[in-house]
Design a protein around this motif. Structure first.
Motif, PDB file in Angstrom:
ATOM      1  N   VAL A   1       0.860  -1.193   0.000  1.00 40.34           N
ATOM      2  CA  VAL A   1       0.000   0.000   0.000  1.00 40.34           C
ATOM      3  C   VAL A   1       0.889   1.234   0.000  1.00 40.34           C
ATOM      4  O   VAL A   1       1.927   1.273   0.668  1.00 40.34           O
ATOM      5  CB  VAL A   1      -0.936   0.011   1.227  1.00 40.34           C
ATOM      6  N   ALA A   2       0.473   2.248  -0.738  1.00 37.22           N
ATOM      7  CA  ALA A   2       1.240   3.489  -0.807  1.00 37.22           C
ATOM      8  C   ALA A   2       0.307   4.656  -1.079  1.00 37.22           C
ATOM      9  O   ALA A   2      -0.896   4.481  -1.336  1.00 37.22           O
ATOM     10  CB  ALA A   2       2.313   3.392  -1.893  1.00 37.22           C
ATOM     11  N   LEU A   3       0.856   5.847  -1.035  1.00 40.22           N
ATOM     12  CA  LEU A   3       0.145   7.066  -1.393  1.00 40.22           C
ATOM     13  C   LEU A   3       0.716   7.573  -2.716  1.00 40.22           C
ATOM     14  O   LEU A   3       1.929   7.714  -2.865  1.00 40.22           O
ATOM     15  CB  LEU A   3       0.315   8.134  -0.312  1.00 40.22           C
ATOM     16  N   TYR A   4      -0.160   7.844  -3.672  1.00 39.30           N
ATOM     17  CA  TYR A   4       0.239   8.296  -5.002  1.00 39.30           C
ATOM     18  C   TYR A   4      -0.235   9.735  -5.203  1.00 39.30           C
ATOM     19  O   TYR A   4      -1.350  10.087  -4.810  1.00 39.30           O
ATOM     20  CB  TYR A   4      -0.354   7.379  -6.076  1.00 39.30           C
ATOM     21  N   THR A   5       0.610  10.544  -5.824  1.00 39.40           N
ATOM     22  CA  THR A   5       0.313  11.954  -5.992  1.00 39.40           C
ATOM     23  C   THR A   5       0.237  12.325  -7.463  1.00 39.40           C
ATOM     24  O   THR A   5       1.139  11.992  -8.244  1.00 39.40           O
ATOM     25  CB  THR A   5       1.386  12.821  -5.308  1.00 39.40           C
ATOM     26  N   LEU A   6      -0.847  12.997  -7.837  1.00 38.11           N
ATOM     27  CA  LEU A   6      -1.038  13.516  -9.189  1.00 38.11           C
ATOM     28  C   LEU A   6      -0.968  15.029  -9.141  1.00 38.11           C
ATOM     29  O   LEU A   6      -1.534  15.660  -8.244  1.00 38.11           O
ATOM     30  CB  LEU A   6      -2.400  13.080  -9.751  1.00 38.11           C
ATOM     31  N   LYS A   7      -0.274  15.626 -10.110  1.00 37.86           N
ATOM     32  CA  LYS A   7      -0.158  17.078 -10.174  1.00 37.86           C
ATOM     33  C   LYS A   7      -0.294  17.542 -11.617  1.00 37.86           C
ATOM     34  O   LYS A   7       0.108  16.838 -12.541  1.00 37.86           O
ATOM     35  CB  LYS A   7       1.207  17.534  -9.630  1.00 37.86           C
ATOM     36  N   ASN A   8      -0.862  18.742 -11.796  1.00 33.17           N
ATOM     37  CA  ASN A   8      -0.899  19.338 -13.130  1.00 33.17           C
ATOM     38  C   ASN A   8      -0.117  20.655 -13.135  1.00 33.17           C
ATOM     39  O   ASN A   8       0.349  21.122 -12.093  1.00 33.17           O
ATOM     40  CB  ASN A   8      -2.332  19.514 -13.629  1.00 33.17           C
ATOM     41  N   GLU A   9       0.028  21.231 -14.308  1.00 35.71           N
ATOM     42  CA  GLU A   9       0.809  22.462 -14.442  1.00 35.71           C
ATOM     43  C   GLU A   9       0.145  23.643 -13.748  1.00 35.71           C
ATOM     44  O   GLU A   9       0.812  24.623 -13.394  1.00 35.71           O
ATOM     45  CB  GLU A   9       1.027  22.791 -15.930  1.00 35.71           C
ATOM     46  N   ALA A  10      -1.159  23.554 -13.533  1.00 35.28           N
ATOM     47  CA  ALA A  10      -1.878  24.643 -12.872  1.00 35.28           C
ATOM     48  C   ALA A  10      -1.664  24.662 -11.362  1.00 35.28           C
ATOM     49  O   ALA A  10      -2.087  25.593 -10.679  1.00 35.28           O
ATOM     50  CB  ALA A  10      -3.369  24.548 -13.182  1.00 35.28           C
ATOM     51  N   GLY A  11      -1.039  23.595 -10.827  1.00 34.39           N
ATOM     52  CA  GLY A  11      -0.758  23.543  -9.402  1.00 34.39           C
ATOM     53  C   GLY A  11      -1.718  22.705  -8.588  1.00 34.39           C
ATOM     54  O   GLY A  11      -1.541  22.553  -7.371  1.00 34.39           O
ATOM     55  N   MET A  12      -2.761  22.156  -9.225  1.00 35.66           N
ATOM     56  CA  MET A  12      -3.700  21.295  -8.515  1.00 35.66           C
ATOM     57  C   MET A  12      -3.022  19.977  -8.160  1.00 35.66           C
ATOM     58  O   MET A  12      -2.164  19.474  -8.893  1.00 35.66           O
ATOM     59  CB  MET A  12      -4.938  21.047  -9.384  1.00 35.66           C
ATOM     60  N   GLU A  13      -3.391  19.399  -7.023  1.00 36.62           N
ATOM     61  CA  GLU A  13      -2.813  18.147  -6.552  1.00 36.62           C
ATOM     62  C   GLU A  13      -3.913  17.204  -6.065  1.00 36.62           C
ATOM     63  O   GLU A  13      -4.845  17.628  -5.386  1.00 36.62           O
ATOM     64  CB  GLU A  13      -1.834  18.408  -5.401  1.00 36.62           C
ATOM     65  N   VAL A  14      -3.784  15.919  -6.427  1.00 39.27           N
ATOM     66  CA  VAL A  14      -4.698  14.880  -5.953  1.00 39.27           C
ATOM     67  C   VAL A  14      -3.864  13.744  -5.377  1.00 39.27           C
ATOM     68  O   VAL A  14      -2.925  13.265  -6.034  1.00 39.27           O
ATOM     69  CB  VAL A  14      -5.590  14.337  -7.086  1.00 39.27           C
ATOM     70  N   CYS A  15      -4.180  13.315  -4.166  1.00 37.61           N
ATOM     71  CA  CYS A  15      -3.486  12.191  -3.533  1.00 37.61           C
ATOM     72  C   CYS A  15      -4.448  11.017  -3.393  1.00 37.61           C
ATOM     73  O   CYS A  15      -5.591  11.181  -2.937  1.00 37.61           O
ATOM     74  CB  CYS A  15      -2.941  12.581  -2.168  1.00 37.61           C
ATOM     75  N   ILE A  16      -3.976   9.835  -3.786  1.00 39.39           N
ATOM     76  CA  ILE A  16      -4.805   8.623  -3.799  1.00 39.39           C
ATOM     77  C   ILE A  16      -4.005   7.478  -3.202  1.00 39.39           C
ATOM     78  O   ILE A  16      -2.822   7.309  -3.513  1.00 39.39           O
ATOM     79  CB  ILE A  16      -5.223   8.262  -5.243  1.00 39.39           C
ATOM     80  N   THR A  17      -4.645   6.679  -2.354  1.00 41.56           N
ATOM     81  CA  THR A  17      -4.031   5.442  -1.884  1.00 41.56           C
ATOM     82  C   THR A  17      -4.694   4.269  -2.581  1.00 41.56           C
ATOM     83  O   THR A  17      -5.905   4.290  -2.861  1.00 41.56           O
ATOM     84  CB  THR A  17      -4.128   5.275  -0.360  1.00 41.56           C
ATOM     85  N   ASN A  18      -3.908   3.234  -2.858  1.00 38.69           N
ATOM     86  CA  ASN A  18      -4.471   2.050  -3.515  1.00 38.69           C
ATOM     87  C   ASN A  18      -5.213   1.152  -2.539  1.00 38.69           C
ATOM     88  O   ASN A  18      -5.822   0.166  -2.947  1.00 38.69           O
ATOM     89  CB  ASN A  18      -3.390   1.259  -4.257  1.00 38.69           C
ATOM     90  N   TYR A  19      -5.206   1.477  -1.240  1.00 38.60           N
ATOM     91  CA  TYR A  19      -6.091   0.771  -0.313  1.00 38.60           C
ATOM     92  C   TYR A  19      -7.510   1.285  -0.528  1.00 38.60           C
ATOM     93  O   TYR A  19      -7.834   2.430  -0.196  1.00 38.60           O
ATOM     94  CB  TYR A  19      -5.670   0.981   1.145  1.00 38.60           C
ATOM     95  N   GLY A  20      -8.331   0.481  -1.130  1.00 33.16           N
ATOM     96  CA  GLY A  20      -9.701   0.883  -1.420  1.00 33.16           C
ATOM     97  C   GLY A  20      -9.813   1.853  -2.567  1.00 33.16           C
ATOM     98  O   GLY A  20     -10.905   2.362  -2.837  1.00 33.16           O
ATOM     99  N   GLY A  21      -8.708   2.124  -3.255  1.00 28.99           N
ATOM    100  CA  GLY A  21      -8.741   3.099  -4.351  1.00 28.99           C
ATOM    101  C   GLY A  21      -9.269   4.436  -3.887  1.00 28.99           C
ATOM    102  O   GLY A  21     -10.089   5.070  -4.557  1.00 28.99           O
ATOM    103  N   ARG A  22      -8.761   4.918  -2.749  1.00 27.17           N
ATOM    104  CA  ARG A  22      -9.343   6.069  -2.067  1.00 27.17           C
ATOM    105  C   ARG A  22      -8.651   7.392  -2.420  1.00 27.17           C
ATOM    106  O   ARG A  22      -7.428   7.502  -2.326  1.00 27.17           O
ATOM    107  CB  ARG A  22      -9.299   5.858  -0.550  1.00 27.17           C
ATOM    108  N   VAL A  23      -9.459   8.365  -2.805  1.00 30.06           N
ATOM    109  CA  VAL A  23      -8.969   9.731  -2.969  1.00 30.06           C
ATOM    110  C   VAL A  23      -8.826  10.320  -1.574  1.00 30.06           C
ATOM    111  O   VAL A  23      -9.806  10.490  -0.854  1.00 30.06           O
ATOM    112  CB  VAL A  23      -9.933  10.569  -3.822  1.00 30.06           C
ATOM    113  N   VAL A  24      -7.600  10.634  -1.193  1.00 29.98           N
ATOM    114  CA  VAL A  24      -7.314  11.085   0.165  1.00 29.98           C
ATOM    115  C   VAL A  24      -7.362  12.599   0.272  1.00 29.98           C
ATOM    116  O   VAL A  24      -7.807  13.151   1.280  1.00 29.98           O
ATOM    117  CB  VAL A  24      -5.938  10.555   0.626  1.00 29.98           C
ATOM    118  N   SER A  25      -6.899  13.296  -0.757  1.00 35.42           N
ATOM    119  CA  SER A  25      -6.951  14.762  -0.732  1.00 35.42           C
ATOM    120  C   SER A  25      -7.038  15.297  -2.154  1.00 35.42           C
ATOM    121  O   SER A  25      -6.557  14.672  -3.101  1.00 35.42           O
ATOM    122  CB  SER A  25      -5.722  15.350  -0.028  1.00 35.42           C
ATOM    123  N   ILE A  26      -7.685  16.447  -2.286  1.00 35.16           N
ATOM    124  CA  ILE A  26      -7.735  17.192  -3.555  1.00 35.16           C
ATOM    125  C   ILE A  26      -7.480  18.655  -3.218  1.00 35.16           C
ATOM    126  O   ILE A  26      -8.268  19.286  -2.520  1.00 35.16           O
ATOM    127  CB  ILE A  26      -9.092  17.054  -4.267  1.00 35.16           C
TER     128      ILE A  26
END
Length: 384
Positions: A44-69
């Motif tokens: 299990v880990a935490l994965y981070t998505l980012k775009n050029e506009a500065g938005m960030e989304v964090c997701i863990t693969n435990y339950g496929g859960r969006v942890v923060s936006i």
């Protein structure tokens, strides 16, 4: 799912509990080390998505859960707009901190009456876990499983799960994927797909709890809701649909005109609100017609006059379950130690109607071998 100590093994358990600020925190203040563990023998880990506009989304693969936006408010300050925990220990502890925060739900989002369903002429008894009904795939649904994760690029995460034949009573071995992509126009684009080796039913969704106010420690009833729907499916005191489809006009269920939740969420003279202590209902979307959903048209929106953050929802699904966090107020400390009150957030879950396997006239959730299940929802953020 059992006790936490049966889920988290070895050194990962220590890492999840003892980790402190690692110096590698996300924009939302999450420490990836607090999600670095092993559950049921899977990483299990935490994965981070980012775009050029500065938005960030964090997701863990435990339950496929969006942890923060993290999105900007009208003052260009970054705001976390979803509820959740800041460590895997709480997500995995289904005894002391149960939640479906941000989860990728399967096999069947929402409820199936008494867990009974007939598929291809055969009757099945599904596992029940909510007022005698099957909810969100049963007591060990996908929100409590570890997805295999592949981060395709900085903006895309693909999650895969293989659900065996008989999982919580559902027939067929199902391989399902959830692809989360953060686009450059500040949209979290979610695609759910699945195949099966035996006729079955599938109904996936994302279960994020959106709070756009910038203050999740207070009720969010000043958020302004719009739902593009003329009808809804009423439910009984056990949250099960009655089988009816009713007009929203002249009722507190009418959100065809944008209005703040406080105008109607406390109207207990309306039995549907009294039963649910708010909203926990399926709306029949106007964006779905003749067996096809138009995911280019706005299905729903949510707005906070406090922050100016505006969320639009686009989907190909026929229904939208709007849930106003009626069971919050538990006193459990969540992200950053905040205790969420009742009605702190709103879930906007795109899906088939509840109990649709038992209502043949409703859009069908049946998936057969050789077919591919496809569900799409996009959550687009902007400022007003």
């Amino acid at each position: 799912m059992g006790n936490l100590k049966n889920l988290i093994l070895g050194a990962g358990f220590v890492a999840a509990i003892m980790s402190s600020c690692s110096g590698n925190q996300t924009l939302s203040g999450l420490d990836p080390a607090a999600f670095d563990t092993t559950i049921n023998g899977k990483k299990v880990a935490l994965y981070t998505l980012k775009n050029e506009a500065g938005m960030e989304v964090c997701i863990t693969n435990y339950g496929g859960r969006v942890v923060s936006i993290m999105v900007p408010n009208r003052d260009n300050q970054m705001v976390d707009v979803v509820l959740g925990y800041d460590n895997i220990r709480q997500y995995a502890d289904t005894v002391n901190s149960p939640s479906d925060f941000g989860a990728t739900i399967g096999r069947y989002a929402n409820r199936i009456n008494k867990g009974k369903v007939t598929i291809a002429g055969q009757e099945y008894q599904l596992a029940v876990n909510n007022f005698g009904h099957s909810l969100h795939g049963g007591p060990s649904g996908w929100q409590y499983q570890v997805y295999d994760a592949t981060q395709i690029d900085d903006q895309t995460l693909k999650l895969t799960i293989v659900s065996p034949d008989g999982d919580n009573g559902f027939p067929g071995t199902v391989t399902a994927t959830a692809t989360y992509k953060l686009t450059e126009n500040n949209t979290l684009d979610c695609t759910f797909e699945a195949t099966t080796d035996k006729e079955t039913i599938i109904n996936m969704c994302n279960h994020s709890y959106f709070t756009l106010t910038g203050n999740p420690g207070q009720p969010g009833t000043d958020m302004v809701l719009y739902v593009n729907a003329d009808k809804f499916t009423p439910s009984d005191s056990t949250y099960m649909t009655t089988g009816e489809v009713r007009d929203v006009y002249g009722t507190p269920m009418d959100f065809n005109k944008k209005r703040p939740l406080y105008e109607c969420i406390g109207d207990t003279s309306f039995l549907q609100i009294k039963n649910a202590n708010g909203f926990d209902h399926n709306w029949c979307l106007n964006t779905y017609k003749d067996g096809k959903g138009d995911d280019k048209r706005v299905a729903a929106s949510l707005y906070s006059p406090n922050t100016g953050i505006f969320l639009e929802v686009f989907t190909n699904e026929p229904g939208l379950q709007v849930y106003t966090a009626n069971f919050q107020g538990t006193g459990i400390a969540c992200k950053h130690g905040i205790k969420y009150p009742v009605h702190a957030s709103v879930c906007l879950e795109s899906q088939k109607y509840p109990n649709s396997p038992n209502k043949k006239e409703w859009p069908s959730p049946v998936l057969k071998p050789g077919e591919k299940y496809y569900s799409h929802v996009a959550y687009k953020f902007s400022i007003k």
